[in-house]
Design a protein around this motif. Structure first.
Motif, mmCIF file in Angstrom:
data_model
loop_
_atom_site.group_PDB
_atom_site.id
_atom_site.type_symbol
_atom_site.label_atom_id
_atom_site.label_comp_id
_atom_site.label_asym_id
_atom_site.label_seq_id
_atom_site.Cartn_x
_atom_site.Cartn_y
_atom_site.Cartn_z
ATOM 1 N N GLN A 242 -9.973 -8.785 -0.867
ATOM 2 C CA GLN A 242 -10.253 -9.415 -2.150
ATOM 3 C C GLN A 242 -9.133 -10.373 -2.557
ATOM 4 O O GLN A 242 -9.380 -11.502 -2.962
ATOM 5 C CB GLN A 242 -10.426 -8.310 -3.207
ATOM 6 N N LEU B 19 -10.159 -3.103 1.138
ATOM 7 C CA LEU B 19 -10.994 -3.985 0.320
ATOM 8 C C LEU B 19 -10.158 -4.796 -0.657
ATOM 9 O O LEU B 19 -10.408 -5.988 -0.867
ATOM 10 C CB LEU B 19 -12.031 -3.160 -0.456
ATOM 11 N N ALA B 20 -9.158 -4.143 -1.238
ATOM 12 C CA ALA B 20 -8.305 -4.837 -2.209
ATOM 13 C C ALA B 20 -7.541 -5.987 -1.539
ATOM 14 O O ALA B 20 -7.357 -7.062 -2.121
ATOM 15 C CB ALA B 20 -7.324 -3.844 -2.848
ATOM 16 N N TRP B 21 -7.125 -5.766 -0.322
ATOM 17 C CA TRP B 21 -6.411 -6.805 0.431
ATOM 18 C C TRP B 21 -7.360 -7.969 0.747
ATOM 19 O O TRP B 21 -7.034 -9.130 0.512
ATOM 20 C CB TRP B 21 -5.818 -6.189 1.691
ATOM 21 N N CYS C 56 0.867 -1.178 0.000
ATOM 22 C CA CYS C 56 0.000 0.000 0.000
ATOM 23 C C CYS C 56 0.903 1.228 0.000
ATOM 24 O O CYS C 56 1.576 1.514 0.994
ATOM 25 C CB CYS C 56 -0.893 0.023 1.237
ATOM 26 N N GLU D 298 -11.322 7.515 1.720
ATOM 27 C CA GLU D 298 -11.967 6.629 0.751
ATOM 28 C C GLU D 298 -10.955 5.672 0.107
ATOM 29 O O GLU D 298 -11.188 4.473 -0.020
ATOM 30 C CB GLU D 298 -12.640 7.507 -0.326
ATOM 31 N N GLU D 299 -9.809 6.230 -0.271
ATOM 32 C CA GLU D 299 -8.788 5.396 -0.909
ATOM 33 C C GLU D 299 -8.177 4.389 0.063
ATOM 34 O O GLU D 299 -7.817 3.273 -0.311
ATOM 35 C CB GLU D 299 -7.685 6.283 -1.514
ATOM 36 N N ARG D 300 -8.077 4.801 1.325
ATOM 37 C CA ARG D 300 -7.585 3.838 2.327
ATOM 38 C C ARG D 300 -8.574 2.686 2.490
ATOM 39 O O ARG D 300 -8.175 1.539 2.650
ATOM 40 C CB ARG D 300 -7.321 4.536 3.667
ATOM 41 N N LYS D 301 -9.850 2.992 2.428
ATOM 42 C CA LYS D 301 -10.852 1.917 2.501
ATOM 43 C C LYS D 301 -10.721 0.969 1.315
ATOM 44 O O LYS D 301 -10.870 -0.244 1.445
ATOM 45 C CB LYS D 301 -12.270 2.512 2.557
ATOM 46 N N GLU D 302 -10.443 1.559 0.153
ATOM 47 C CA GLU D 302 -10.248 0.718 -1.027
ATOM 48 C C GLU D 302 -9.027 -0.190 -0.877
ATOM 49 O O GLU D 302 -9.013 -1.321 -1.352
ATOM 50 C CB GLU D 302 -10.112 1.584 -2.290
ATOM 51 N N MET D 303 -8.004 0.337 -0.197
ATOM 52 C CA MET D 303 -6.811 -0.491 0.054
ATOM 53 C C MET D 303 -7.173 -1.709 0.909
ATOM 54 O O MET D 303 -6.704 -2.823 0.658
ATOM 55 C CB MET D 303 -5.730 0.341 0.763
#
Lengths: 230, 230
Positions: B210, B206-208, B190, B199-204
């Motif tokens: 996933q 979620l990506a993990w 990251c 928001e982008e930290r939340k996406e990080m």
């Protein structure tokens, strides 16, 4: 050179080890030249390697969410870093040359020395964005990594099982020292001293003493990817 | 995968940090899959990073000349390593997958985690000459380095000021894990979470989560110089 100041950051548990002798040889030779030499003997000092809240004296900048980088940067400004860090920073500030003397542990420095890097080289002291790399705050200083290895020189070659020794120097020389603006002299490496004769170990000490005689005439390496990976 | 065992070695001081959240996401997702997950929370454990004589219970093999590698190898045979090391070795032994979760400090892991490597991966336990690299004693295990950086992704590219991120993975992935025979999965990085939006930290996160869903289907990287330096 008379008047030059040298800090040796030394990490070995045993004074009678080759690392201990390499450190003593450097103290002796550089003192003979008229340099003023200071040693940070990390194990003897029981130096703390862990980056924690204890490194900040007094209140935190943000006690809701502890961020070590932010807190130490702010504490540095307020002169509220713990006294062991202030002492090490003072030694670094005064030094013209930093020598790191250690046995290679897992392709890097021992944790106690990594902790010295993590804790001493605080933002505001060693670098200050955008002042990093060539404009890092410790420019006009030199650094030299002097270490022993377990594996032989053949294993640390491009075709060898452990790869070119320069590959593992990248994080230490470029990622730490160059980042802070420090110019890097060629490393001094004693390969596999445990597997050579007493006579050869003596030669290793002599070679180090010999190199130190003309150290101040050396040019720093070109600390760029080409030096490491070509 | 049901029945698989995972050890997460975690090094962050703040549970509310992104590293703390990444660790929690992994515990949650892997548990949901039926894996058994253990966390070594190094700062909370006040894990000792210094390699000293205290790691050996009882008498030394050679008390005249302390050699950490020799003493821990001999103490391992005699089952006389300190209890904190035996506990960590038991966790490693049982694990199918090791996840290292940490913020990048100076192109490497924080000292507290380096100390875990220095002290836990003892000769006889993790490797035994000539059993290293592909025949290391921890073969049939997987490792994954999951970390956050201060610098942006652009700085960690071939032409960037900090060089390709893979350069700094060499000592950790090849020098430590591959040396012990562990197969290495692609790192999970990251970049610069401190400089992106919530928001982008939340996406990080979620990506993990996933990625973890299909982690057991991943092939290890080819942990050779070509992967790192081409």
């Amino acid at each position: 050179l008379p008047g030059r100041k040298v800090l040796i950051v030394y990490a070995h548990q045993e004074p009678k080890s080759l690392n201990g002798s390499l450190k003593s040889v450097a103290v002796e030779e550089l003192s003979k030249q008229g340099c003023s030499v200071t040693v940070s003997d990390l194990y003897a000092m029981q130096f703390e390697p862990r980056a924690t809240r204890n490194d900040i004296v007094g209140c935190l900048h943000n006690s809701e969410m502890f961020n070590y980088g932010v807190e130490t940067r702010e504490a540095y400004k307020r002169r509220e870093l713990s006294s062991d860090l202030l002492e090490e920073q003072k030694k670094v500030q005064e030094a013209d040359l930093l020598i790191f003397q250690f046995p290679l542990y897992w392709f890097s420095m021992p944790a106690i020395m990594k902790g010295w890097m993590d804790r001493v080289l605080v933002e505001g002291f060693a670098y200050q964005f955008p002042d990093c790399y060539n404009s890092g705050l410790l420019k006009n200083k030199l650094a030299l990594f002097s270490f022993t290895t377990g594996g032989s020189q053949e294993t640390y070659t491009k075709g060898g099982i452990s790869g070119d020794i320069r590959y593992l120097l990248w994080p230490m020389q470029h990622g730490i020292m160059h980042f802070c603006g420090v110019k890097v002299l060629a490393p001094h490496i004693c390969f596999a001293p445990e597997y050579v004769s007493e006579e050869e170990r003596k030669e290793m000490l002599l070679a180090w003493a010999q190199r130190l005689k003309t150290l101040w005439k050396e040019e720093p390496i070109d600390c760029s990817p080409e030096w490491y990976f070509k």
